[in-house]
Write a protein that holds these residues in place. Sequence first.
Motif, PDB file in Angstrom:
ATOM      1  N   VAL A   8       0.864  -1.179   0.000  1.00  0.00           N
ATOM      2  CA  VAL A   8       0.000   0.000   0.000  1.00  0.00           C
ATOM      3  C   VAL A   8       0.899   1.227   0.000  1.00  0.00           C
ATOM      4  O   VAL A   8       1.699   1.428   0.910  1.00  0.00           O
ATOM      5  N   GLU A  27       1.104  -7.405  -4.933  1.00  0.00           N
ATOM      6  CA  GLU A  27       0.016  -6.578  -5.464  1.00  0.00           C
ATOM      7  C   GLU A  27       0.176  -5.161  -4.927  1.00  0.00           C
ATOM      8  O   GLU A  27       0.537  -4.955  -3.766  1.00  0.00           O
ATOM      9  N   ARG A  28      -0.105  -4.157  -5.758  1.00  0.00           N
ATOM     10  CA  ARG A  28       0.099  -2.768  -5.352  1.00  0.00           C
ATOM     11  C   ARG A  28      -1.226  -2.016  -5.326  1.00  0.00           C
ATOM     12  O   ARG A  28      -2.047  -2.148  -6.230  1.00  0.00           O
ATOM     13  N   GLN A  29      -1.405  -1.209  -4.278  1.00  0.00           N
ATOM     14  CA  GLN A  29      -2.528  -0.278  -4.214  1.00  0.00           C
ATOM     15  C   GLN A  29      -1.994   1.092  -3.814  1.00  0.00           C
ATOM     16  O   GLN A  29      -1.294   1.208  -2.806  1.00  0.00           O
ATOM     17  N   ALA A  66      -7.553  -0.274   2.293  1.00  0.00           N
ATOM     18  CA  ALA A  66      -6.752  -1.086   1.381  1.00  0.00           C
ATOM     19  C   ALA A  66      -6.298  -2.373   2.049  1.00  0.00           C
ATOM     20  O   ALA A  66      -6.369  -3.463   1.457  1.00  0.00           O
ATOM     21  N   THR A 109      -8.695  -5.355   2.304  1.00  0.00           N
ATOM     22  CA  THR A 109      -9.029  -6.131   1.103  1.00  0.00           C
ATOM     23  C   THR A 109      -8.119  -7.333   0.913  1.00  0.00           C
ATOM     24  O   THR A 109      -8.319  -8.110  -0.022  1.00  0.00           O
TER      25      THR A 109
END
Length: 375
Positions: free
Chosen positions: A117, A136-138, A151, A154
């Motif tokens: 994140v 995974e990137r947010q 974030a 999830t």
Amino acid sequence: MAFGWIEDQAEARRRAGLVRTLRPRPAESPLLDLASNDYLGLAHHPEVTEGAAQAARTWGGGSTGSRLVTGTTELHTELERELAGFCGFEAALVFSSGYAANLAAVTALGPHGSLIVSDAGNHASLIDGCRLARGERQVVRHADPEAVRKALATHRGPAIVVSDTVFSVDGDKAPLAALAEACREHGAGLVVDDAHGLGVLGDGGRGAPYAAGLAGAADVVVTATLSKSLGSQGGVVLGPAPVIDHLVNAARTFIFDTGLAPAAAGAALAALRLLVREPERAARARAVAAELHARLTAAGLEAVRPDAAVVSVRAPSPEQAVRWAADCRTAGLAVGCFRPPSVPDGISRLRLTARADLSGAEIERAVRVIGETRP
């Protein structure tokens, strides 16, 4: 033609007023410097330059190899030990640059199956680390712990939250305590870049994580550069010993990069020891930034209130920002000029860096020049 497309991009930059050029500076400059990141005024301090010279005389001009082969000297381990102790962490690992340190921390701690994140205002080195990592990137809203919580909610599995401690564009601080709380609610780690906090914030300049009560925490990793407050070159990752051991074995910018030059390690160590002896330098840098802001706003300029040593002054457009900085230079003042894509919000700025060694007369002169040259 193989690289014919480059001219099209160059023309697009010219039309947008975004052309960047190198400007070599002389060893001695008549300009008043509010553009560099030498927050404590140590880059030319006799003890720091002698630390670099002595290290070069003792260990040679280069480190001769990667840290895992011949690039680790006793000087490197001494610097790591003292940096960790000063900042309040269990262990430290020195890199050839702050950029390399950030790539190492994010990629090694964001493997496949994890979530990363990232704050929308993060430095390019953190952004590139996120892009290179396999997790995974947010990207979340700037300085927004609630967005971080959402974030993290999830994802099930390992996660890290990545943020600057002091953002380089406007000089605002991240809400570190609130970010750490959000991380702990979800079992995530917090990785923060203290490039602009080390030497300026915290007790005697021990950094923003120290000031936030996060130093030495088992779930916090800090990166920093040696090229700003410490007036040298290089980067460092600080954190729990198991994390540092993991980086030694997994971080590609550590394993495959030549080690930090001894002269840079010697200069950084000398600067660190000087800061320990003269902790008032950190408070002075903050005071200079506050005075710059107060004087600039009193003169009718739109300046962002600084949380550390960066003072940002808004400009009407990229072209006018470039002209403003050039006019300041002509008048004897060096200032930074930030334009897209370096600024995430698209607003161009003059970027001023407060230095602990600036006098009252120099502050007054800088404000006068900026005001007289404003677009």
